[in-house]
Design an enzyme around this catalytic site. Structure first.
Site, short mmCIF file in Angstrom:
data_model
loop_
_atom_site.label_atom_id
_atom_site.label_comp_id
_atom_site.label_asym_id
_atom_site.label_seq_id
_atom_site.Cartn_x
_atom_site.Cartn_y
_atom_site.Cartn_z
NE ARG A 318 73.11 95.09 27.62
CZ ARG A 318 73.19 95.37 28.93
NH1 ARG A 318 72.09 95.56 29.63
NH2 ARG A 318 74.35 95.46 29.52
CD GLU A 725 71.95 101.16 27.05
OE1 GLU A 725 72.66 100.90 28.06
OE2 GLU A 725 71.97 100.46 26.04
N1 MTE Z 1 71.15 110.86 25.40
C1 MTE Z 1 71.41 111.74 24.42
N2 MTE Z 1 70.97 113.00 24.55
N3 MTE Z 1 72.10 111.38 23.30
C2 MTE Z 1 72.55 110.08 23.11
O1 MTE Z 1 73.18 109.79 22.10
N4 MTE Z 1 72.68 107.81 24.04
C3 MTE Z 1 72.07 106.82 24.96
C4 MTE Z 1 71.92 107.40 26.35
N5 MTE Z 1 71.32 108.72 26.30
C5 MTE Z 1 72.28 109.12 24.14
C6 MTE Z 1 71.58 109.57 25.30
C7 MTE Z 1 72.81 105.57 25.05
S1 MTE Z 1 72.60 104.41 23.85
C8 MTE Z 1 73.64 105.29 26.11
S2 MTE Z 1 74.40 103.80 26.26
C9 MTE Z 1 73.89 106.28 27.16
O2 MTE Z 1 73.23 107.51 26.92
C10 MTE Z 1 75.39 106.52 27.24
O3 MTE Z 1 75.74 107.49 28.13
P1 MTE Z 1 75.87 107.25 29.72
O4 MTE Z 1 76.52 105.92 29.93
O5 MTE Z 1 76.72 108.37 30.15
O6 MTE Z 1 74.48 107.29 30.25
N1 HPA Z 2 76.11 97.28 26.13
C1 HPA Z 2 76.56 98.19 25.26
N2 HPA Z 2 77.61 98.01 24.52
C2 HPA Z 2 78.29 96.87 24.65
C3 HPA Z 2 77.88 95.88 25.55
C4 HPA Z 2 76.73 96.10 26.33
O1 HPA Z 2 76.31 95.26 27.15
N3 HPA Z 2 78.74 94.85 25.45
C5 HPA Z 2 79.63 95.22 24.51
N4 HPA Z 2 79.37 96.44 24.03
MO1 MOS Z 3 74.26 102.53 24.20
S1 MOS Z 3 73.26 101.33 22.89
O1 MOS Z 3 74.95 101.15 25.04
O2 MOS Z 3 75.51 103.09 23.19
#
Ligand code: MTE
Ligand code: HPA
Ligand code: MOS
Length: 785
Positions: A318, A725
């Protein structure tokens, strides 16, 4: 129908997080708050004190004899597979003969109280025979120790293009790691049942994977293990793979003793034992023209992976996928090294390698602008992807995917105006000319972030919905709640589908017994995928209700309309509850599963070509910094953000994600510094030594806006976009604003050799280095006086 009005709690509404009140009142239940079953034992770990050593002898007799101890387990005692690695089978639950980082688990003890378990664990007598330890990516590159083979992406002929270009520059930037620092540390509680079955409550983003690894450790089938998680107190990627260790240990000890076992680590151990964001070393070599347009570029990215692979393949990939960020690179080669070090195995962290890759190209653009004496914003604009239909030619990425949805030109126009970027740049130049000590800087950086797991098969999700005869709904899906607001968003989607109020829908804990074989809630795709799966389940039930109603009331299906808690059936109007009750009496199934898999995506990793992402999320930020050239301290007086979330499912939640993501990114690039001492131990293992942003680091003026013209070009759930993210990477503007202020401190004569994190100490040392390079020999303090 107008009389019935509109549903107030469906999609696109800025509703509060379903647990917001419970979060602040303390009523929200986290794993450690669950009522403790009678006979509960507590686990503690015996950990390696050495970064790389053979275990010559392990004497656990004193541990076993300690007060309160019920069981002790080490490598030889695992009935199944002594492994908790997600991909490569290289993370033992208990290290056997070899330890590979300080903090690695060697044994575990279960005792009556936490105190007894922790005291007992310290009594082990371990003799080590030390081996040479490699602690940094650079040392690993030199020693050629890797967890995985290198990988290359290539498009065009970059070497030739660079050689032919009018201008060229080379450089290196180092980008630090980051601890996830979730409020709730790692924890699991295992409750044994009959036939060696076990239920595990684990703070995990990835219940299915933990279920499978626990089953393998116990030597049982997956159907013997049930995982449940209502919510996490933050995760940020740190709970995508890492929870397996704690869950396996709790389950192993529960299986051995026949008693429930809780495994919880304190903050110091959590920080020492769990993986973090990968730090990177990035080399670049770029050729460009007078306008700063990149003609050819080569990147070398070296990631510190730690002692095992964990998710490093996908993370390092990534980083490569984001080596372009928002810019068209006509000829590019990106080479990635996955360095093996004797440190904890690094793992997912918000952005998943993407942020590190982006820092590389943003640094390059910044350096080009400084070399040519141009405003970095103009160089950014000159290099943007075309990527909109009708604008062919500058729209193919280094992994041969065509960018079809680029909205950045429009978004940047908007932000440039509302942030008053040009006028402020002039005003700042004027200020710097007359201010001897304080220097200001400003930077605007864009974000283009690919949405989908790049491991294509992970892009699938499932849901389960029951409608009860009183018209209330039980909602379940494979996504997990970590504070990001996934559960309320999915519930809004279901409310919208059934046209019933949100309070009719019960949000329930993620449970592998309800929805199986799920992917981690990660890659920001939680609401995209689980929202669609839940909508599919709701639609199935709605179609059954529609068919039943049309039949029962003798009208066509198109005359059955659900709106705002009521259902019009021909000329009659029923409440949702009345229709459900009638359907039950008519023997209609009121329960359904739903499934979704992301369309269009494919990727051939051998060729490094394909369409790994369904779409891109975009945003941009303007950050202003002011540095004190005597101390290296700085502040961020103003931040302007414009971010695209498509048609937001919940603008209140999305704003919170944008603000939080930005601030977390700013922490990563400016204040959070991980430091391992010469013995391989993490010295920054607590908030006393590891500084994360707090409320007081909120920028003095902070204007965050959702792009009001946002609409996903792809038919995602209600045309929304992922938001979890991407906003983290907006913080690169903060790093470059500090760099801009540093450049101003030396009259823009030297490019600041600044690495991340730009801590005040690093800022001061960079200033000293710049002064030395200018050759004056005068110290900073003299220069200021
Ligand atoms: N927001 C909060 N409050 N707490 C978290 O742990 N994790 C982040 C983001 N926002 C996180 C957060 C990460 S790493 C990801 S991948 C996404 O939330 C995952 O949730 P979603 O796919 O529902 O956005
Ligand atoms: N993002 C987060 N987690 C993952 C991914 C990715 O692209 N691929 C495998 N695990
Ligand atoms: Mo988020 S780093 O894809 O859990």
């Amino acid at each position: 129908m107008a009389k019935q009005g509109k549903l107030k709690t469906g999609v696109h509404r800025p509703l509060p997080h379903d647990s917001a009140a419970k979060h602040v009142s303390g009523e929200a239940l986290y794993t450690d708050d669950l009522p403790e079953p009678p006979g509960l034992l507590h686990a503690a770990f015996g950990m390696s004190a050495r970064p790389h050593a053979r275990i010559v002898s392990l004497d656990l007799a004193p541990v076993r004899k300690a007060p309160g101890v019920v069981a002790v387990m080490a490598a030889g005692d695992v009935p199944g597979d002594n492994n908790c690695a997600p991909v490569m089978h290289d993370d033992p639950i208990f290290a056997g003969g070899l330890v590979e980082y300080v903090g690695q688990s060697i044994f575990a003890v279960a005792a009556g109280t936490v105190e007894q378990a922790r005291r007992a664990a310290r009594l082990a007598r371990i003799e080590y025979e030390d081996l040479p330890a490699i602690l940094t990516a650079e040392a690993a590159l030199e020693a050629k120790t890797f967890v995985l083979p290198p990988h290359t992406m290539k498009r065009g002929e970059p070497k030739k293009a660079i050689a032919k270009a009018k201008h060229r520059l080379k450089g290196r930037i180092k980008v630090g790691g980051q601890d996830q620092f979730y409020l709730e540390g790692h924890i699991a509680m295992a409750v044994p049942g009959e036939d060696r079955d076990v239920t595990v409550y684990s703070s995990t983003q990835n219940p299915s994977e933990v279920q499978h690894l626990v089953a393998e450790a116990l030597g049982l089938a997956s159907n013997a293990v049930t995982l449940e998680i209502r919510r996490m107190g933050g995760a940020f990627g740190g709970k995508e793979t890492q929870p397996a260790l704690y869950a396996c240990i709790a389950a192993l000890l529960a299986d051995k003793t026949g008693r429930p076992v809780k495994a919880r680590v304190d903050r110091d151990d959590d920080m020492g034992m769990t993986g973090k964001r990968h730090d990177f070393v990035i080399d670049y070599d770029v050729g460009y023209d007078d306008k700063g347009r990149i003609k050819g570029i080569e990147f070398m990215q070296a990631a510190r992976c730690g002692m095992s692979a964990d998710l490093s393949a996908a993370i390092a990939d990534r980083a490569m996928f984001h080596a372009d960020n928002a810019y068209y690179l006509p000829a590019a080669r990106i080479v990635s090294h996955r360095c093996k070090t004797n440190t904890v195995s690094n793992t997912a962290f918000r952005g998943f390698g993407g942020p590190q890759g982006m820092v590389g190209i943003e640094q390059v653009i910044d350096e080009i602008a400084r070399d040519l004496g141009l405003d970095p914003l103009d160089v950014r604009r000159a290099n943007l992807y075309g990527g909109t239909p009708g604008n062919r030619g500058r729209d193919v990425t280094p992994y041969h995917m065509t960018v079809e949805d680029n909205i950045l030109p429009k978004l940047l126009d908007d932000l440039e105006k509302t942030s008053d970027y040009r006028a402020r740049r002039r005003e700042i130049d004027g200020y710097n000319a007359t201010s001897p000590v304080l220097k200001r800087g400003i930077a605007l950086t864009p974000v283009k972030f690919g949405i989908s797991f790049t491991t294509s098969h992970l892009n699938q999700a499932g849901a389960l919905i029951h409608v009860y005869t009183d018209g209330s709904v039980h909602l379940n899906h494979g996504g997990t709640e970590m504070g990001q607001g996934l559960f309320v968003k999915v519930a809004q989607v279901v409310a919208e589908e059934f046209q019933i109020d949100l309070d009719r829908i019960k949000i329930t804990a993620t449970n592998t017994g309800k929805v199986p074989n799920t992917s981690a809630t990660a890659a920001s795709s939680g609401s995209d995928m689980n929202g669609m799966a839940a909508r599919a389940a709701a639609r199935t039930i709605k179609e059954r209700l529609t068919a039943f109603a049309a039949d029962a009331f003798d009208c066509t299906k198109s005359e059955v309309v659900f709106q705002n808690n009521r259902v019009r059936v021909g000329r009659k109007t029923l409440s949702f509850k009345e229709l459900v009750r009638a359907a039950y009496l008519g023997r209609v199934s009121l329960s359904a599963t739903g499934y979704y898999r992301t369309p269009k995506i494919h990727y051939d990793r051998k060729k490094a070509a394909g369409r790994p992402f369904y779409y891109f999320a975009y945003g941009a930020a303007v950050t202003e910094a002011v540095i004190d050239t005597l101390t290296g301290e700085y502040r961020f007086p103003r931040v302007d953000i414009l971010h695209d979330v498509g048609q937001s499912l919940n603008p209140a939640i999305d704003l919170g994600q944008i603000e939080g993501g930005f601030l977390q990114g700013l922490g990563w690039l400016t204040m959070e510094e991980l430091y391992w001492n010469a013995d391989g131990a993490l010295a920054t293992h607590a908030p006393s030594t590891y500084k994360i942003p707090t409320a007081s680091d909120w920028p003095e003026a902070f204007d965050v806006r959702i792009f009001d013209r946002g609409r996903n070009r792809e038919p995602t759930v209600h045309r929304s976009k992922a938001v979890g993210e991407p906003p983290l990477m907006l913080a690169i503007s903060g790093f470059l604003a500090i760099k801009d202020a540093l450049a101003a401190a030396c009259g823009h004569q030297v490019s600041p050799p600044l690495d991340a994190p730009a801590t005040p100490e690093a800022v001061l040392m960079t200033l000293e280095a710049m002064r030395a390079r200018l050759g004056g020999g005068e110290s900073l303090r003299e220069a200021a006086e």
